[in-house]
Write a protein that holds these residues in place. Structure first.
Motif, short mmCIF file in Angstrom:
data_model
loop_
_atom_site.label_atom_id
_atom_site.label_comp_id
_atom_site.label_asym_id
_atom_site.label_seq_id
_atom_site.Cartn_x
_atom_site.Cartn_y
_atom_site.Cartn_z
N SER A 161 0.83 -1.21 0.00
CA SER A 161 0.00 0.00 0.00
C SER A 161 0.86 1.26 0.00
CB SER A 161 -0.91 0.01 1.23
OG SER A 161 -0.14 0.22 2.41
N VAL A 196 -7.56 -1.26 -1.48
CA VAL A 196 -7.88 -2.23 -0.42
C VAL A 196 -7.05 -3.50 -0.62
CG1 VAL A 196 -9.69 -3.64 0.64
CG2 VAL A 196 -10.22 -1.33 -0.17
N LEU A 225 -10.17 -7.45 2.14
CA LEU A 225 -11.36 -7.64 1.30
C LEU A 225 -11.98 -9.01 1.54
CD1 LEU A 225 -13.17 -6.51 -0.93
CD2 LEU A 225 -11.59 -7.49 -2.61
N ILE A 268 -12.58 -0.68 5.18
CA ILE A 268 -12.88 -0.39 3.78
C ILE A 268 -13.74 0.86 3.67
CG2 ILE A 268 -14.09 -1.23 1.72
CD1 ILE A 268 -13.18 -4.05 2.47
#
Length: 328
Positions: A2, A251, A256, A305
């Motif tokens: 990320s 995400v 997820l 999320i």
């Protein structure tokens, strides 16, 4: 990897002094996110560090010196874009390097400490603090209060419209800070049903459900208004395909998978159709292979999320549609 993890690796590679200079220009939430990512780094490979630095250099090469030393330009631009009332609060934080006092200091404090500071204050003061802080921090602070206090505060937040300078001055006295002339003579827009809904969105699910029931017992219309503005995980079905695709890029697959364990079939299909065929097949396989997951883990993943989705919506990257009304 990320963006936050990349930032953490870059800062760790810079050395303490240089990293500290960078962190000085970040807000409290950014520092917390990057700091957490830095503390979680483990066995970072040399090629990963080189990749992060290479990506950073590629970004830097596209930058110019345009805008350096342009405080006056920034001030005029912010006032023109946001209006003087909203811009004044940002100008100090941006141009003074975070040298702010009063309510802004609370954003840097642990939520439990903020709760302790305002625990014995008048509920209206508590409501002003909740309305001023970011909704996720306000929700965490609310979790340290008893049910009856939470109900009182949330009702007051939803009913807030403007705040008199005298109320702000009282709050500054509590914090042992002085706004001096910053409070001004004009009322300040703060709180409201939308702010209440944002705080509710960030509460733990059990607290949220109980508090919503209590609000409706006191004022059913107000409870309905708040509920209509709340954006929950299931509302992602209302986000357009382009927005879902943008969200999925931010995400991680691990988060997820856990989040979708508690999602209905319609939302799962929405996610699948916005992925490549291969990625969708892999995700289906991972979901089927995933064993039982605690409800608290599912709710935590969904909240994470939703936090990303709201951040992207605030930045204008996606549009959220909840409660029959679009929220941006």
């Amino acid at each position: 990897m990320s963006k936050v993890q990349q930032a953490a690796i870059l800062l760790m590679s810079m050395g303490e002094n240089d990293a500290a200079q960078v962190l000085k220009h970040m807000g409290p939430k950014e520092v917390q996110k990057v700091g957490t990512a830095m503390s979680q780094l483990n066995n970072v490979q040399q090629f990963e560090v080189e990749g992060v630095i290479s990506n950073f250099l590629d970004e830097v090469r596209t930058l110019t010196g345009l805008g350096m030393g342009s405080d006056g330009y920034i001030r005029n631009m912010l006032v023109s874009a946001l209006g003087e009332d909203k811009a004044n609060g940002l100008i100090d934080r941006i141009l003074l390097g975070g040298n702010t006092t009063g309510l802004d200091t609370l954003k840097w404090m642990e939520s439990r400490s903020v709760a302790d500071i305002i625990r014995n204050e008048h509920p209206q003061i508590q409501a002003i603090v909740m309305a001023y802080l970011d909704s996720d921090q306000a929700a965490e602070i609310m979790s340290y209060f008893p049910d009856k206090v939470r109900l009182d505060i949330m009702m007051r937040v939803a009913s807030l419209d403007t705040v008199q300078p005298s109320a702000l001055q009282e709050l500054n006295d509590i914090l042992e800070k002085q706004f001096s002339g910053n409070a001004g003579s004009q009322t300040k827009a703060m709180g409201g049903v939308k702010v209440a809904a944002e705080i509710m969105n960030n509460l733990e699910s059990s607290i949220e459900a109980e508090l919503m029931e209590s609000i409706k017992e006191v004022d059913e219309d107000l409870g309905t208004q708040i509920q209509d503005l709340m954006f929950v995980f299931d509302n992602l079905k209302d986000v357009d395909d382009r927005g879902i695709q943008a969200l999925l890029r931010e995400v991680s697959s691990e988060i997820l998978i856990v989040a979708l364990k508690g999602a209905d079939e319609g939302l799962q299909e929405k996610i699948f159709k916005n992925m490549s065929k291969r990625a969708a097949e892999l995700l289906r396989d991972d979901l089927e292979a995933k064993g039982p997951v605690r409800l608290s883990e599912v709710e935590g993943a969904q909240k994470e999320i939703l936090t990303i989705a709201r951040r992207m919506a605030d930045a204008g990257e996606i549009m959220l549609g909840g409660g029959g009304e679009q929220m941006v």
